[in-house]
Design a protein around this motif. Structure first.
Motif, mmCIF file in Angstrom:
data_model
loop_
_atom_site.group_PDB
_atom_site.id
_atom_site.type_symbol
_atom_site.label_atom_id
_atom_site.label_comp_id
_atom_site.label_asym_id
_atom_site.label_seq_id
_atom_site.Cartn_x
_atom_site.Cartn_y
_atom_site.Cartn_z
ATOM 1 N N UNK A 92 0.800 -1.228 0.000
ATOM 2 C CA UNK A 92 0.000 0.000 0.000
ATOM 3 C C UNK A 92 0.842 1.293 0.000
ATOM 4 N N UNK A 93 1.903 1.438 0.832
ATOM 5 C CA UNK A 93 2.665 2.692 0.813
ATOM 6 C C UNK A 93 3.320 2.990 -0.528
ATOM 7 N N UNK A 94 3.610 1.962 -1.293
ATOM 8 C CA UNK A 94 4.304 2.176 -2.559
ATOM 9 C C UNK A 94 3.462 2.873 -3.608
ATOM 10 N N UNK A 95 2.139 2.754 -3.502
ATOM 11 C CA UNK A 95 1.268 3.336 -4.526
ATOM 12 C C UNK A 95 1.332 4.858 -4.512
ATOM 13 N N UNK A 96 1.023 5.530 -3.387
ATOM 14 C CA UNK A 96 1.141 6.997 -3.389
ATOM 15 C C UNK A 96 2.586 7.468 -3.532
ATOM 16 N N UNK A 97 3.535 6.685 -3.005
ATOM 17 C CA UNK A 97 4.943 7.085 -3.137
ATOM 18 C C UNK A 97 5.355 7.148 -4.598
ATOM 19 N N UNK A 98 4.916 6.156 -5.383
ATOM 20 C CA UNK A 98 5.242 6.140 -6.810
ATOM 21 C C UNK A 98 4.536 7.263 -7.565
ATOM 22 N N UNK A 99 3.287 7.552 -7.177
ATOM 23 C CA UNK A 99 2.499 8.567 -7.891
ATOM 24 C C UNK A 99 2.919 9.992 -7.550
ATOM 25 N N UNK A 100 3.404 10.215 -6.331
ATOM 26 C CA UNK A 100 3.603 11.575 -5.848
ATOM 27 C C UNK A 100 5.050 12.029 -5.750
ATOM 28 N N UNK A 101 6.020 11.119 -5.867
ATOM 29 C CA UNK A 101 7.434 11.503 -5.685
ATOM 30 C C UNK A 101 7.845 12.624 -6.628
ATOM 31 N N UNK B 242 1.357 9.699 11.585
ATOM 32 C CA UNK B 242 0.592 8.592 11.014
ATOM 33 C C UNK B 242 0.978 7.238 11.617
ATOM 34 N N UNK B 243 2.172 7.127 12.202
ATOM 35 C CA UNK B 243 2.558 5.844 12.796
ATOM 36 C C UNK B 243 1.873 5.606 14.144
ATOM 37 N N UNK B 244 1.516 6.677 14.865
ATOM 38 C CA UNK B 244 0.939 6.513 16.201
ATOM 39 C C UNK B 244 -0.392 5.752 16.175
ATOM 40 N N UNK B 245 -1.365 6.144 15.331
ATOM 41 C CA UNK B 245 -2.631 5.404 15.339
ATOM 42 C C UNK B 245 -2.526 3.978 14.809
ATOM 43 N N UNK B 246 -1.466 3.661 14.067
ATOM 44 C CA UNK B 246 -1.317 2.285 13.585
ATOM 45 C C UNK B 246 -1.147 1.299 14.735
ATOM 46 N N UNK B 247 -0.682 1.802 15.888
ATOM 47 C CA UNK B 247 -0.507 0.940 17.050
ATOM 48 C C UNK B 247 -1.830 0.592 17.719
ATOM 49 N N UNK C 130 -1.560 2.993 6.148
ATOM 50 C CA UNK C 130 -0.367 2.638 5.362
ATOM 51 C C UNK C 130 -0.329 3.427 4.046
ATOM 52 N N UNK C 131 -1.490 3.727 3.488
ATOM 53 C CA UNK C 131 -1.551 4.568 2.294
ATOM 54 C C UNK C 131 -1.017 5.962 2.605
ATOM 55 N N UNK C 132 -1.378 6.493 3.765
ATOM 56 C CA UNK C 132 -0.893 7.816 4.172
ATOM 57 C C UNK C 132 0.616 7.781 4.415
ATOM 58 N N UNK C 133 1.118 6.654 4.919
ATOM 59 C CA UNK C 133 2.573 6.488 5.068
ATOM 60 C C UNK C 133 3.269 6.672 3.720
ATOM 61 N N UNK C 134 2.648 6.146 2.673
ATOM 62 C CA UNK C 134 3.220 6.287 1.333
ATOM 63 C C UNK C 134 3.264 7.733 0.875
ATOM 64 N N UNK C 135 2.253 8.515 1.241
ATOM 65 C CA UNK C 135 2.252 9.950 0.908
ATOM 66 C C UNK C 135 3.441 10.631 1.584
ATOM 67 N N UNK C 136 3.662 10.287 2.854
ATOM 68 C CA UNK C 136 4.803 10.857 3.575
ATOM 69 C C UNK C 136 6.122 10.419 2.943
ATOM 70 N N UNK C 137 6.213 9.140 2.547
ATOM 71 C CA UNK C 137 7.450 8.632 1.935
ATOM 72 C C UNK C 137 7.813 9.406 0.674
ATOM 73 N N UNK C 138 6.784 9.809 -0.096
ATOM 74 C CA UNK C 138 7.038 10.547 -1.333
ATOM 75 C C UNK C 138 7.702 11.888 -1.066
ATOM 76 N N UNK C 139 7.570 12.387 0.163
ATOM 77 C CA UNK C 139 8.156 13.685 0.516
ATOM 78 C C UNK C 139 9.502 13.552 1.218
ATOM 79 N N UNK C 140 10.013 12.333 1.354
ATOM 80 C CA UNK C 140 11.221 12.139 2.154
ATOM 81 C C UNK C 140 12.487 11.930 1.305
ATOM 82 N N UNK C 141 12.754 10.699 0.868
ATOM 83 C CA UNK C 141 14.029 10.422 0.195
ATOM 84 C C UNK C 141 14.293 11.283 -1.041
ATOM 85 N N UNK C 142 13.282 11.534 -1.902
ATOM 86 C CA UNK C 142 13.568 12.414 -3.044
ATOM 87 C C UNK C 142 14.047 13.801 -2.618
#
Length: 388
Positions: free
Chosen positions: A251-260, A286-291, A303-315
């Motif tokens: 799931x995180x990979x989908x928004x990460x791929x679309x938004x990077x 976003x990690x807090x409520x996953x617990x 996890x989808x929202x995690x992917x949105x955050x990932x798109x804003x990180x490494x790039x």
């Protein structure tokens, strides 16, 4: 840029496709107990990243001397042959040896990033690197799905052969369609590590981004050892646990791929640092409520929202490195950053399994949120003087 993005896509597949079926493949190479299979799977998976982490700076140094295209060609040809050869192994020792060789031939992704970072117009570097990241993330996302599907229908050996052929295709595409204007540098004129740091206008920022990359990858990979077990718990040990776990993992990979690429473009316009900090804030939250979720669909959304955050990180990290590194040492800088990324790939699962074993599954998400918060404070502190 698009040729190299395709190559990053294939390289991402090459590193991730064996994840679903590697233990099953190892079981066909000998008679192993469950404990032995787990041990060999762990060794085979980690040896690639460990060797890559050690050798990436060397390839970065050579790229600064000989040119980035040459190193990209070496990586794609070497990985194509080595991964293809994995389809022919007859015992687990040969497989581990070839996985180690794959680590030696790594460097495609980091050097394609370097080539684009030193070739793209300065005001479009973020968008260009975001496009490359889209290729990498898409490959990493589809790798397990494609590898698992092909292995299910045609056996465990064919995915290695297909990936090897695709990497050879990436080799020829780069050979004929990627142009690089580069003047080779004599060996004696290559700067030492100390001289590299002296050439940086903001060495504190560059070192800060290395550590940020390490923490990002550690956080991203910390839940890998427990995600299927957590899904099984949420589903009360019934239903299609394997299928749902695959969906949650992907799931995180989908928004990460679309938004990077879009976030890279946004960073070029409003400031890369702002996008990076926003991504870290979102990751922390976003990690807090996953617990505390009690339904699988809640976990899927988070996890989808995690992917949105990932798109804003490494790039954004790579864009900051590109803007703060002189072209003559950028290969070395991206090589070091790749090493920190691989170390995070190894440290994340180790951290997650240790915490879950001591405190339970929920503690992994809470500790990851804490890690992201520490990273947020770290980035803010190390980039105070950064304008963009």
């Amino acid at each position: 840029m698009y040729v190299l993005a395709f190559g990053n896509f294939i390289a991402g597949i090459g590193f991730s496709m064996v994840t679903p079926f590697l233990p099953l493949y190892i079981n066909t190479l000998g008679k192993f107990s469950n404990q032995q299979t787990s041990m060999w799977s762990g060794i085979a998976l980690s040896v690639t990243f460990i060797i890559s982490a050690i050798i990436s700076p060397f390839w970065g140094k050579l790229a600064d001397r000989k040119g980035r295209k040459l190193i990209i060609l070496r990586a794609s040809l070497g990985m194509g042959i080595v991964i293809g050869a994995m389809s022919l192994v007859t015992n687990v020792y040969q497989l581990v040896f070839l996985r180690g060789l794959q680590g030696i031939f790594a460097g495609y992704i980091s050097n394609s990033n370097t080539l684009i970072a030193t070739s793209a117009p300065h005001k479009h570097v973020g968008k260009a690197l975001g496009t490359l990241t889209t290729g990498t993330v898409s490959g990493s996302l589809l790798g397990p799905l494609v590898g698992g599907a092909v292995a299910q229908v045609w056996g465990y050996r064919l995915p290695f052969l297909i990936t090897g052929c695709l990497l050879l295709a990436a080799f020829f595409l780069c050979l004929f369609f990627v142009q690089e204007k580069f003047t080779p540098v004599p060996k004696g004129k290559i700067p030492s590590l100390r001289e590299v740091m002296q050439k940086l206008s903001n060495p504190q920022v560059v070192i800060g981004m290395f550590v940020t990359t390490l923490i990002i990858q550690t956080a991203n990979n910390s839940i890998n050892p427990i995600i299927s077990l957590y899904v099984k718990q949420l589903m009360h040990n019934s239903g299609q646990v394997a299928l749902i776990s695959g969906i949650v993992t992907a799931m995180p990979g989908i928004p990460a791929a679309l938004l990077s690429s879009k976030f890279g473009d946004l960073g070029d316009r409003i400031g890369t640092k702002k996008v990076l900090l926003a991504g870290l804030i979102l990751s922390t939250l976003v990690y807090i409520p996953q617990a505390a979720v009690n339904q699988v669909w809640q976990l899927v959304i988070l996890r989808f929202i995690v992917g949105i955050a990932d798109a804003a990180l490494l790039p954004q990290v790579q864009t900051i490195l590109a803007k703060d590194s002189p072209h003559e040492v950028s290969g070395r800088i991206f090589g070091y950053n790749q090493s920190f990324q691989y170390i995070g790939n190894c440290a994340g699962p180790l951290l997650g399994s240790t915490i879950s074993g001591s405190f339970g599954y929920s503690a992994v998400f809470l500790s990851t949120a804490l890690l992201e918060f520490i990273n947020l404070i770290w980035v803010y502190g190390t980039t105070k003087k950064e304008q963009n």
